[in-house]
Design a protein around this motif. Structure first.
Motif, PDB file in Angstrom:
ATOM      1  N   MET A   1       0.859  -1.171   0.000  1.00  0.00           N
ATOM      2  CA  MET A   1       0.000   0.000   0.000  1.00  0.00           C
ATOM      3  C   MET A   1       0.902   1.230   0.000  1.00  0.00           C
ATOM      4  SD  MET A   1      -3.277   0.874   2.354  1.00  0.00           S
ATOM      5  CE  MET A   1      -4.340  -0.118   1.334  1.00  0.00           C
ATOM      6  N   ASP A   2       0.570   2.158  -0.859  1.00  0.00           N
ATOM      7  CA  ASP A   2       1.368   3.374  -0.993  1.00  0.00           C
ATOM      8  C   ASP A   2       0.522   4.585  -0.613  1.00  0.00           C
ATOM      9  OD1 ASP A   2       3.455   5.034  -1.535  1.00  0.00           O
ATOM     10  OD2 ASP A   2       3.406   4.759  -3.704  1.00  0.00           O
ATOM     11  N   LEU A   3       0.054   4.586   0.614  1.00  0.00           N
ATOM     12  CA  LEU A   3      -0.865   5.615   1.089  1.00  0.00           C
ATOM     13  C   LEU A   3      -0.229   7.004   1.078  1.00  0.00           C
ATOM     14  CD1 LEU A   3      -3.691   6.110   2.183  1.00  0.00           C
ATOM     15  CD2 LEU A   3      -2.820   5.618   4.461  1.00  0.00           C
ATOM     16  N   GLY A   4       1.001   7.092   1.557  1.00  0.00           N
ATOM     17  CA  GLY A   4       1.665   8.391   1.621  1.00  0.00           C
ATOM     18  C   GLY A   4       1.817   9.043   0.266  1.00  0.00           C
TER      19      GLY A   4
ATOM     20  N   SER B   1       5.014  15.507   5.933  1.00  0.00           N
ATOM     21  CA  SER B   1       6.116  15.074   5.082  1.00  0.00           C
ATOM     22  C   SER B   1       6.488  13.622   5.363  1.00  0.00           C
ATOM     23  CB  SER B   1       7.334  15.982   5.303  1.00  0.00           C
ATOM     24  OG  SER B   1       8.434  15.517   4.559  1.00  0.00           O
ATOM     25  N   GLN B   2       6.519  13.248   6.635  1.00  0.00           N
ATOM     26  CA  GLN B   2       6.838  11.868   7.006  1.00  0.00           C
ATOM     27  C   GLN B   2       5.753  10.896   6.549  1.00  0.00           C
ATOM     28  OE1 GLN B   2       7.352  12.584  11.204  1.00  0.00           O
ATOM     29  NE2 GLN B   2       9.587  12.699  11.013  1.00  0.00           N
ATOM     30  N   ILE B   3       4.504  11.327   6.618  1.00  0.00           N
ATOM     31  CA  ILE B   3       3.397  10.493   6.132  1.00  0.00           C
ATOM     32  C   ILE B   3       3.526  10.309   4.620  1.00  0.00           C
ATOM     33  CG2 ILE B   3       0.891  10.402   5.749  1.00  0.00           C
ATOM     34  CD1 ILE B   3       0.599  11.912   8.458  1.00  0.00           C
ATOM     35  N   GLU B   4       3.733  11.401   3.905  1.00  0.00           N
ATOM     36  CA  GLU B   4       3.822  11.340   2.444  1.00  0.00           C
ATOM     37  C   GLU B   4       5.028  10.538   1.965  1.00  0.00           C
ATOM     38  OE1 GLU B   4       1.433  15.404   1.209  1.00  0.00           O
ATOM     39  OE2 GLU B   4       3.617  15.368   0.953  1.00  0.00           O
ATOM     40  N   SER B   5       6.049  10.454   2.795  1.00  0.00           N
ATOM     41  CA  SER B   5       7.243   9.664   2.459  1.00  0.00           C
ATOM     42  C   SER B   5       7.130   8.225   2.961  1.00  0.00           C
ATOM     43  CB  SER B   5       8.487  10.317   3.072  1.00  0.00           C
ATOM     44  OG  SER B   5       8.664  11.613   2.568  1.00  0.00           O
ATOM     45  N   ASN B   6       5.984   7.878   3.504  1.00  0.00           N
ATOM     46  CA  ASN B   6       5.731   6.550   4.070  1.00  0.00           C
ATOM     47  C   ASN B   6       6.698   6.208   5.203  1.00  0.00           C
ATOM     48  OD1 ASN B   6       3.428   5.721   2.481  1.00  0.00           O
ATOM     49  ND2 ASN B   6       4.823   5.538   0.752  1.00  0.00           N
TER      50      ASN B   6
ATOM     51  N   PRO C   1     -12.238   5.282   2.463  1.00  0.00           N
ATOM     52  CA  PRO C   1     -12.143   4.008   1.739  1.00  0.00           C
ATOM     53  C   PRO C   1     -11.610   4.184   0.313  1.00  0.00           C
ATOM     54  CG  PRO C   1     -14.243   4.138   2.888  1.00  0.00           C
ATOM     55  CD  PRO C   1     -13.602   5.496   2.992  1.00  0.00           C
ATOM     56  N   ILE C   2     -11.971   5.289  -0.323  1.00  0.00           N
ATOM     57  CA  ILE C   2     -11.480   5.554  -1.676  1.00  0.00           C
ATOM     58  C   ILE C   2      -9.978   5.825  -1.632  1.00  0.00           C
ATOM     59  CG2 ILE C   2     -11.632   7.124  -3.656  1.00  0.00           C
ATOM     60  CD1 ILE C   2     -14.062   5.208  -3.298  1.00  0.00           C
ATOM     61  N   LEU C   3      -9.536   6.572  -0.641  1.00  0.00           N
ATOM     62  CA  LEU C   3      -8.106   6.844  -0.477  1.00  0.00           C
ATOM     63  C   LEU C   3      -7.338   5.530  -0.292  1.00  0.00           C
ATOM     64  CD1 LEU C   3      -6.020   9.121  -0.301  1.00  0.00           C
ATOM     65  CD2 LEU C   3      -6.469   9.218   2.153  1.00  0.00           C
ATOM     66  N   PHE C   4      -7.893   4.632   0.515  1.00  0.00           N
ATOM     67  CA  PHE C   4      -7.266   3.327   0.698  1.00  0.00           C
ATOM     68  C   PHE C   4      -7.226   2.550  -0.614  1.00  0.00           C
ATOM     69  CE2 PHE C   4      -8.470   3.268   5.421  1.00  0.00           C
ATOM     70  CZ  PHE C   4      -7.180   3.575   5.816  1.00  0.00           C
ATOM     71  N   PHE C   5      -8.335   2.553  -1.345  1.00  0.00           N
ATOM     72  CA  PHE C   5      -8.375   1.813  -2.605  1.00  0.00           C
ATOM     73  C   PHE C   5      -7.331   2.350  -3.588  1.00  0.00           C
ATOM     74  CE2 PHE C   5      -9.578   1.223  -6.985  1.00  0.00           C
ATOM     75  CZ  PHE C   5      -9.674  -0.158  -7.038  1.00  0.00           C
ATOM     76  N   LEU C   6      -7.264   3.672  -3.722  1.00  0.00           N
ATOM     77  CA  LEU C   6      -6.311   4.265  -4.652  1.00  0.00           C
ATOM     78  C   LEU C   6      -4.866   3.966  -4.254  1.00  0.00           C
ATOM     79  CD1 LEU C   6      -7.994   7.752  -5.212  1.00  0.00           C
ATOM     80  CD2 LEU C   6      -7.883   5.844  -6.840  1.00  0.00           C
TER      81      LEU C   6
ATOM     82  N   THR D   1      -1.614  -1.513  -4.001  1.00  0.00           N
ATOM     83  CA  THR D   1      -0.695  -1.980  -5.028  1.00  0.00           C
ATOM     84  C   THR D   1      -0.936  -3.470  -5.237  1.00  0.00           C
ATOM     85  OG1 THR D   1       1.066  -2.567  -3.486  1.00  0.00           O
ATOM     86  CG2 THR D   1       1.035  -0.282  -4.315  1.00  0.00           C
ATOM     87  N   GLU D   2      -0.329  -3.999  -6.239  1.00  0.00           N
ATOM     88  CA  GLU D   2      -0.478  -5.421  -6.543  1.00  0.00           C
ATOM     89  C   GLU D   2      -0.060  -6.291  -5.348  1.00  0.00           C
ATOM     90  OE1 GLU D   2       1.531  -8.452  -9.674  1.00  0.00           O
ATOM     91  OE2 GLU D   2       1.037  -6.460 -10.435  1.00  0.00           O
ATOM     92  N   ASP D   3       0.913  -5.825  -4.586  1.00  0.00           N
ATOM     93  CA  ASP D   3       1.389  -6.588  -3.427  1.00  0.00           C
ATOM     94  C   ASP D   3       0.340  -6.703  -2.326  1.00  0.00           C
ATOM     95  OD1 ASP D   3       3.849  -6.966  -4.634  1.00  0.00           O
ATOM     96  OD2 ASP D   3       4.734  -5.204  -3.678  1.00  0.00           O
TER      97      ASP D   3
END
Length: 96
Positions: free
Chosen positions: A1-4, A33-38, A59-64, A67-69
Motif C-alpha cells: 500500500m502506498d498511502l503516503g 512530510s513523514q506520512i507522504e514519504s511513508n 475508503p477511496i483513499l485506501f483503494f487508490l 498496489t499489486e502486493d
C-alpha cells in the motif's frame, strides 16, 4: 500500500503546499512530510482528517493506495485487469 504517495499526489493535484494542507488538517508540516514519504503511519483519526481535507472518502483513499502486493497472489491477475478502470472511474467521480 502506498498511502503516503497517494496523499501527496492528491494534495499536489489540488494545488496545496505541505504547509497549507498540514495546517488545514491540524498536523505539522514535518509530520505530513513523514506520512507522504511513508516514514510514519498516521492513526485513523489523522487519516480521517486528511481524507476530509482532500475531499476524498477514506475508503477511496485506501483503494487508490492499493498496489499489486496488497492483493492475494491468486487474485492479482483480476486486480491488474480491473484496477485501471476502477481507478479511472474513482478519479473522475472524486476529481482526484
Amino acid at each position: 500500500m502506498d498511502l503516503g504517495n497517494q496523499i501527496k499526489n492528491i494534495r499536489k493535484q489540488k494545488g496545496l503546499t505541505q504547509a497549507e494542507f498540514a495546517l488545514s488538517v491540524g498536523i505539522t508540516q514535518t509530520y505530513l512530510s513523514q506520512i507522504e514519504s511513508n516514514l510514519k503511519e498516521p492513526n485513523l483519526s489523522t487519516l480521517k482528517s486528511i481524507s476530509e481535507g482532500l475531499n476524498v472518502p477514506l475508503p477511496i483513499l485506501f483503494f487508490l493506495s492499493m498496489t499489486e502486493d496488497d492483493v492475494r497472489p491468486n487474485k492479482r491477475s483480476a486486480f491488474k485487469i480491473v484496477s485501471p478502470s476502477v481507478n479511472s472511474l474513482v478519479n473522475e467521480f472524486f476529481a482526484v
